[in-house]
Design a protein around this motif. Structure first.
Motif, mmCIF file in Angstrom:
data_model
loop_
_atom_site.group_PDB
_atom_site.id
_atom_site.type_symbol
_atom_site.label_atom_id
_atom_site.label_comp_id
_atom_site.label_asym_id
_atom_site.label_seq_id
_atom_site.Cartn_x
_atom_site.Cartn_y
_atom_site.Cartn_z
ATOM 1 N N SER A 324 15.421 -6.708 -9.693
ATOM 2 C CA SER A 324 15.453 -5.242 -9.713
ATOM 3 C C SER A 324 14.601 -4.716 -8.556
ATOM 4 O O SER A 324 13.473 -5.170 -8.351
ATOM 5 C CB SER A 324 14.874 -4.789 -11.053
ATOM 6 O OG SER A 324 14.470 -3.439 -10.985
ATOM 7 N N ASP A 325 15.167 -3.769 -7.796
ATOM 8 C CA ASP A 325 14.382 -3.185 -6.693
ATOM 9 C C ASP A 325 14.843 -1.756 -6.437
ATOM 10 O O ASP A 325 16.038 -1.439 -6.511
ATOM 11 C CB ASP A 325 14.526 -4.008 -5.407
ATOM 12 C CG ASP A 325 13.427 -3.669 -4.407
ATOM 13 O OD1 ASP A 325 12.460 -4.454 -4.287
ATOM 14 O OD2 ASP A 325 13.504 -2.600 -3.767
ATOM 15 N N THR A 326 13.877 -0.909 -6.114
ATOM 16 C CA THR A 326 14.164 0.517 -5.931
ATOM 17 C C THR A 326 14.579 0.873 -4.501
ATOM 18 O O THR A 326 14.896 2.022 -4.227
ATOM 19 C CB THR A 326 12.898 1.350 -6.270
ATOM 20 O OG1 THR A 326 11.798 0.824 -5.521
ATOM 21 C CG2 THR A 326 12.564 1.292 -7.749
ATOM 22 N N THR A 327 14.561 -0.104 -3.591
ATOM 23 C CA THR A 327 14.881 0.197 -2.188
ATOM 24 C C THR A 327 16.399 0.178 -1.983
ATOM 25 O O THR A 327 17.026 -0.887 -2.090
ATOM 26 C CB THR A 327 14.259 -0.867 -1.245
ATOM 27 O OG1 THR A 327 12.936 -1.166 -1.697
ATOM 28 C CG2 THR A 327 14.242 -0.399 0.188
ATOM 29 N N PHE A 359 7.681 -10.348 -9.076
ATOM 30 C CA PHE A 359 7.570 -10.716 -7.664
ATOM 31 C C PHE A 359 6.656 -9.733 -6.916
ATOM 32 O O PHE A 359 6.021 -10.105 -5.949
ATOM 33 C CB PHE A 359 8.949 -10.727 -7.009
ATOM 34 C CG PHE A 359 9.819 -11.888 -7.422
ATOM 35 C CD1 PHE A 359 9.333 -13.192 -7.381
ATOM 36 C CD2 PHE A 359 11.134 -11.689 -7.828
ATOM 37 C CE1 PHE A 359 10.142 -14.271 -7.734
ATOM 38 C CE2 PHE A 359 11.947 -12.754 -8.171
ATOM 39 C CZ PHE A 359 11.453 -14.044 -8.125
ATOM 40 N N ALA A 360 6.651 -8.457 -7.358
ATOM 41 C CA ALA A 360 5.781 -7.447 -6.708
ATOM 42 C C ALA A 360 4.438 -7.419 -7.434
ATOM 43 O O ALA A 360 3.958 -6.355 -7.830
ATOM 44 C CB ALA A 360 6.468 -6.087 -6.732
ATOM 45 N N TRP A 361 3.816 -8.574 -7.577
ATOM 46 C CA TRP A 361 2.573 -8.670 -8.366
ATOM 47 C C TRP A 361 1.442 -7.850 -7.779
ATOM 48 O O TRP A 361 0.522 -7.444 -8.474
ATOM 49 C CB TRP A 361 2.139 -10.127 -8.532
ATOM 50 C CG TRP A 361 1.893 -10.854 -7.240
ATOM 51 C CD1 TRP A 361 2.811 -11.596 -6.555
ATOM 52 C CD2 TRP A 361 0.694 -10.883 -6.458
ATOM 53 N NE1 TRP A 361 2.241 -12.092 -5.396
ATOM 54 C CE2 TRP A 361 0.938 -11.665 -5.319
ATOM 55 C CE3 TRP A 361 -0.584 -10.338 -6.619
ATOM 56 C CZ2 TRP A 361 -0.026 -11.902 -4.340
ATOM 57 C CZ3 TRP A 361 -1.550 -10.576 -5.638
ATOM 58 C CH2 TRP A 361 -1.262 -11.350 -4.519
ATOM 59 N N GLY A 365 -0.397 -3.017 -11.421
ATOM 60 C CA GLY A 365 -0.918 -1.867 -12.167
ATOM 61 C C GLY A 365 0.090 -0.733 -12.209
ATOM 62 O O GLY A 365 0.426 -0.206 -13.274
ATOM 63 N N GLU A 366 0.605 -0.386 -11.022
ATOM 64 C CA GLU A 366 1.573 0.719 -10.923
ATOM 65 C C GLU A 366 2.833 0.407 -11.733
ATOM 66 O O GLU A 366 3.351 1.244 -12.472
ATOM 67 C CB GLU A 366 1.921 0.923 -9.435
ATOM 68 C CG GLU A 366 3.016 1.943 -9.173
ATOM 69 C CD GLU A 366 3.298 2.160 -7.671
ATOM 70 O OE1 GLU A 366 2.479 1.730 -6.823
ATOM 71 O OE2 GLU A 366 4.333 2.777 -7.356
ATOM 72 N N ILE A 367 3.306 -0.810 -11.627
ATOM 73 C CA ILE A 367 4.570 -1.172 -12.272
ATOM 74 C C ILE A 367 4.413 -1.229 -13.799
ATOM 75 O O ILE A 367 5.216 -0.658 -14.539
ATOM 76 C CB ILE A 367 5.096 -2.509 -11.705
ATOM 77 C CG1 ILE A 367 5.568 -2.289 -10.257
ATOM 78 C CG2 ILE A 367 6.221 -3.073 -12.570
ATOM 79 C CD1 ILE A 367 5.936 -3.542 -9.498
HETATM 80 P P1 TYD Z 1 5.742 -5.051 -1.072
HETATM 81 O O1 TYD Z 1 4.745 -4.948 -2.109
HETATM 82 O O2 TYD Z 1 5.524 -4.255 0.134
HETATM 83 O O3 TYD Z 1 5.840 -6.534 -0.738
HETATM 84 P P2 TYD Z 1 6.312 -7.344 0.555
HETATM 85 O O4 TYD Z 1 5.400 -6.937 1.660
HETATM 86 O O5 TYD Z 1 6.101 -8.742 0.077
HETATM 87 O O6 TYD Z 1 7.754 -7.017 0.792
HETATM 88 O O7 TYD Z 1 7.190 -4.680 -1.617
HETATM 89 C C1 TYD Z 1 7.396 -4.144 -2.852
HETATM 90 C C2 TYD Z 1 8.871 -4.209 -3.210
HETATM 91 O O8 TYD Z 1 8.993 -3.939 -4.587
HETATM 92 C C3 TYD Z 1 9.725 -3.188 -2.470
HETATM 93 O O9 TYD Z 1 10.987 -3.759 -2.174
HETATM 94 C C4 TYD Z 1 9.896 -2.060 -3.474
HETATM 95 C C5 TYD Z 1 9.828 -2.811 -4.783
HETATM 96 N N1 TYD Z 1 9.268 -2.018 -5.880
HETATM 97 C C6 TYD Z 1 10.069 -1.720 -6.972
HETATM 98 O O10 TYD Z 1 11.242 -2.104 -7.030
HETATM 99 N N2 TYD Z 1 9.532 -0.986 -7.987
HETATM 100 C C7 TYD Z 1 8.240 -0.546 -7.942
HETATM 101 O O11 TYD Z 1 7.795 0.115 -8.892
HETATM 102 C C8 TYD Z 1 7.426 -0.871 -6.821
HETATM 103 C C9 TYD Z 1 6.006 -0.431 -6.747
HETATM 104 C C10 TYD Z 1 7.987 -1.624 -5.806
#
Ligand code: TYD
Length: 392
Positions: A324-327, A359-361, A365-367
């Motif tokens: 899952s990713d918001t980008t 993966f976004a450890w 906190g935010e997540i």
């Molecule tokens: P990031 O922490 O910058 O890691 P890296 O430098 O290793 O790419 O990337 C965070 C990723 O996680 C980014 O693709 C957005 C995603 N994300 C979510 O999907 N949901 C969230 O709530 C947050 C904070 C990030």
């Protein structure tokens, strides 16, 4: 240490691109004479930073807050002359500089990835699409005059020719000017076994010791340092011309900390290698066991860091259903190398999995604060830094 064949960490791709995916040997080495920890094989920078670069700083609200605070610090601590100039190396989507743009202060962003540079311009941030080096520094100095501050956030460790940056800083900065930058900190990587910081874009894993040796060649010195929580544990370094700034006690404290951690010794990295191998085995075993028990596992955050983890540990779509990713630019694509589908967050929340592999450890906190319903539905978080565990 070798991590084997790796794809481009931020190289999210379509199914049609699988056949032509680029791989390289991810190896990291320690130099006993200068103390630097760095990749031993590099990927061409144009392969990494181009018009499809998928990382946008503004996707994390915490990072936006962090950069607002960073901008405030720069303004009050370093921009004290009249009509000062701040230049940012690797200005991404303009998150940091937008604060200066809004205040009508002179600023210039240098960003080689044209898509993120364009986004910065849309936000009113003056941006040059280029790589920073000494000749660009000369050009900027002649067009805009010398700079009060040269800033870089998570960018210096990406630049293979650090000497060009040090020379550029000398050319561009006023006599009292400051180069201030922050990057993931080697001491944290060693302590947390956060080996996922090791990927193509991160050419260097800095310590105060290695940076001091680099800058002293150019009559520059690190005169202050500040530990940060960002990116899983970073360090902000303040660099000026030698003797121009009082050296803070934090510098000596950090030197002592690095000696205690053994960052200058080869055996520290041999121990780290063993701990990384153990972490890999523990994570793979856990995921395999959970899948045998019939649990659904979804990845959370398609980070570049996760590319090292998934490929090194062999985490394939039979173990992790999707990430899952918001980008938006990552959604609908596949993760590099192991090809796990990347899906919008809506698919995570529409049908919660049993486990979410964080993966976004670095944004834990935010997540976790925004996912109470996942927990309420019985979902469990899996983390692997500082150790592999299911959070209770
Ligand atoms: P990031 O922490 O910058 O890691 P890296 O430098 O290793 O790419 O990337 C965070 C990723 O996680 C980014 O693709 C957005 C995603 N994300 C979510 O999907 N949901 C969230 O709530 C947050 C904070 C990030």
């Amino acid at each position: 240490m070798s991590f084997g064949r790796m794809p481009i960490a931020n190289g999210f791709l379509t199914r049609e691109q699988f056949a032509t995916e680029y791989f390289f040997d991810l190896q990291v080495g320690f130099c006993e004479s200068c103390g630097m920890v760095q990749l031993t094989e590099r990927v061409d920078r144009e392969r990494l930073f181009n018009e499809t670069y998928p990382f946008f700083t503004s996707t994390s609200s915490r990072m936006v807050k962090h950069f607002t605070e960073f901008a405030d610090e720069i303004r009050t601590r370093h921009l004290t002359s009249s009509d000062p100039l701040v230049v940012e190396i690797g200005s991404n989507d303009g998150t940091l500089l937008s604060s200066f743009a809004k205040a009508g202060q002179r600023h210039l962003g240098i960003e080689p990835s044209s898509n993120v540079a364009e986004e910065a311009r849309r936000r009113g941030v003056q941006t040059l699409c280029a790589f920073f080096d000494e000749s660009l520094a000369k050009r900027i100095a002649s067009e805009h005059g010398p700079a009060d501050v040269l800033v870089g956030a998570n960018v210096m460790c990406h630049i293979p020719d650090l000497h060009a940056v040090a020379k550029g800083a000398r050319v561009l900065l006023k006599p009292e000017g400051v180069l201030v930058f922050e990057d993931p900190y080697l001491g944290e990587i060693v302590q947390k076994v956060s080996y996922d910081q090791i990927y193509d874009e991160h050419v260097f894993y800095f310590s105060l010791g290695s940076l001091s040796r680099l800058f002293e060649q150019y009559d520059l010195e690190v005169y202050d340092v500040r530990p940060l929580e960002e990116h899983g544990g970073s360090m902000r370094y303040y660099v000026g011309r030698k003797g121009r700034h009082a050296v803070s006690s934090a510098v000596e404290d950090l030197r002592a900390h690095e000696r205690a951690l053994g960052l200058h010794r080869r055996d520290t990295y041999e121990t780290l290698r063993t701990r990384i191998e153990r972490s890999r085995d523990a994570l793979k075993d856990l995921l395999v066991r959970l899948r045998k028990e019939g649990k659904r596992i979804v990845g959370y955050g398609a980070t570049s860091k996760s590319t090292t983890v998934t490929n090194y540990c062999g985490i394939t779509p039979d173990l992790v259903e999707f990430v899952s990713d918001t980008t938006p630019i990552k959604q609908g694509k596949y993760t590099p190398g192991v090809h796990i589908p990347v899906r919008p967050h809506g698919e995570f929340s529409a049908r919660y999995p049993d486990c979410a592999l964080l993966f976004a450890w670095n944004h834990a906190g935010e997540i976790m604060a925004k996912e109470p319903q996942f927990r309420a539905a019985g979902g469990r978080w899996i983390v692997y830094v500082p150790q592999v565990q299911i959070l209770s």
